[in-house]
Design a protein around this motif. Structure first.
Motif, mmCIF file in Angstrom:
data_model
loop_
_atom_site.group_PDB
_atom_site.id
_atom_site.type_symbol
_atom_site.label_atom_id
_atom_site.label_comp_id
_atom_site.label_asym_id
_atom_site.label_seq_id
_atom_site.Cartn_x
_atom_site.Cartn_y
_atom_site.Cartn_z
ATOM 1 N N GLY A 29 0.813 -1.212 0.000
ATOM 2 C CA GLY A 29 0.000 0.000 0.000
ATOM 3 C C GLY A 29 0.847 1.263 0.000
ATOM 4 O O GLY A 29 0.481 2.264 -0.634
ATOM 5 N N PHE A 30 1.986 1.225 0.698
ATOM 6 C CA PHE A 30 2.877 2.382 0.717
ATOM 7 C C PHE A 30 3.443 2.650 -0.674
ATOM 8 O O PHE A 30 3.549 3.804 -1.106
ATOM 9 N N LEU A 116 2.718 10.240 7.521
ATOM 10 C CA LEU A 116 2.062 9.437 8.557
ATOM 11 C C LEU A 116 2.222 7.942 8.291
ATOM 12 O O LEU A 116 2.345 7.153 9.229
ATOM 13 N N ALA A 117 2.231 7.571 7.016
ATOM 14 C CA ALA A 117 2.378 6.149 6.685
ATOM 15 C C ALA A 117 3.753 5.628 7.063
ATOM 16 O O ALA A 117 3.895 4.470 7.486
ATOM 17 N N TRP A 126 10.449 3.552 14.377
ATOM 18 C CA TRP A 126 9.968 4.838 14.860
ATOM 19 C C TRP A 126 8.440 4.865 14.763
ATOM 20 O O TRP A 126 7.823 4.050 14.108
ATOM 21 N N GLY A 127 7.846 5.830 15.456
ATOM 22 C CA GLY A 127 6.395 5.959 15.425
ATOM 23 C C GLY A 127 5.708 5.613 16.727
ATOM 24 O O GLY A 127 4.489 5.684 16.812
ATOM 25 N N ARG A 134 -0.888 2.136 14.950
ATOM 26 C CA ARG A 134 -2.194 1.829 14.363
ATOM 27 C C ARG A 134 -2.960 3.113 14.056
ATOM 28 O O ARG A 134 -3.561 3.240 12.978
ATOM 29 N N HIS A 135 -2.923 4.073 14.954
ATOM 30 C CA HIS A 135 -3.605 5.342 14.710
ATOM 31 C C HIS A 135 -2.961 6.091 13.548
ATOM 32 O O HIS A 135 -3.662 6.702 12.722
ATOM 33 N N ALA A 136 -1.627 6.063 13.473
ATOM 34 C CA ALA A 136 -0.939 6.743 12.364
ATOM 35 C C ALA A 136 -1.264 6.086 11.025
ATOM 36 O O ALA A 136 -1.460 6.761 10.010
#
Length: 261
Positions: A29-30, A116-117, A126-127, A134-136
């Protein structure tokens, strides 16, 4: 180890395979979203949103005419190529002003979703934790879907106006145009953004157990070392507590004169 059996770290083989499949779908998807934002940016800058149609008797001096969102270009029979920028915004038709605005918003929103992805990918460190990732990922999927919608609207409206003008009998044949390559690039980019955003939204939907904890667990050797250190510290605390709980009479190793006075 049998299928579905725990590997000693609270994660089964089935959960591990599901996590790997979900990570692979996120990467796919990215890549689709990256292709979508590149195509949307290219379509915004290209000058061939509509090109002159080869019908009837066209102007002899001009071989081909192209009109885009920001400039109009002309190929001449002498081999010269000239472009004219559209400086005035208010003099443009409504569909062209809308196409400008929505395509720029599409590129900005898709770039935000791409950032965000990169934070929501499960294969990155990271993230934050699993909930933040999951929210990002869900937020990035929403940005991609919205960007795809913003890219689809101007392409559809622009195509409708070009086809309507082409079928109008009152328009001279020398002024008739047909959809150019930039419109098709915009349609394909919108599809990439839609699919990429849907994958990011579906990859983190629902509550999952096991594989999400795998990223936060230390390796087996470090985990065993931590357990040994905790056991040693616990034994030291127990020995210290037993020594401190002895009465003063138990701590005496000799006789004192005060005991007999």
């Amino acid at each position: 180890m049998q299928p579905g059996e725990d590997d000693g770290r609270g994660v089964s083989n089935t959960d591990l395979k599901r996590s790997m499949a979900s990570t692979g779908m996120q990467i796919f998807g990215f890549v689709l979203a990256l292709l979508g934002i590149m195509g949307a940016t290219l379509a915004t800058l290209l000058p061939n949103w509509k090109v002159s149609a080869d019908v009837g008797s066209n102007i002899i001096t001009a071989i081909s005419q192209m009109q885009g969102l920001w400039m109009d270009c002309t190929w001449y029979s002498t081999g010269m190529f000239s472009c004219t920028l559209k400086y005035s915004v208010l003099s443009l038709p409504a569909y062209l002003q809308t196409a400008r605005t929505t395509m720029v918003l599409c590129c900005v929103l898709a770039a935000m979703g791409l950032c965000l992805a990169s934070l929501g990918l499960k294969c990155t460190r990271w993230g934050g934790g699993r909930r933040s990732k999951r929210h990002a990922a869900i937020a990035s999927g929403g940005c991609f879907v919205a960007a795809g919608f913003l890219c689809l609207v101007p392409a559809s409206w622009f195509t409708k106006e070009v086809i309507t003008s082409f079928l109008d009998s009152s328009v001279p044949e020398s002024n008739k145009f047909e959809p150019g390559g930039a419109v098709y690039v915009a349609f394909v980019s919108a599809g990439f953004l839609f699919v990429g955003g849907s994958i990011f939204c579906m990859s983190c939907s629902g509550k999952r157990h096991g594989p999400q904890d795998l990223i936060l667990l230390p390796p087996p050797d470090k985990l065993l070392l931590q357990q040994q250190q905790q056991q040693l510290l616990q034994q030291q605390q127990e020995l210290q507590h037993q020594y401190c709980s002895l009465s003063p009479l138990d701590n005496k190793t000799g006789y004192s004169l005060q005991d007999y006075v």
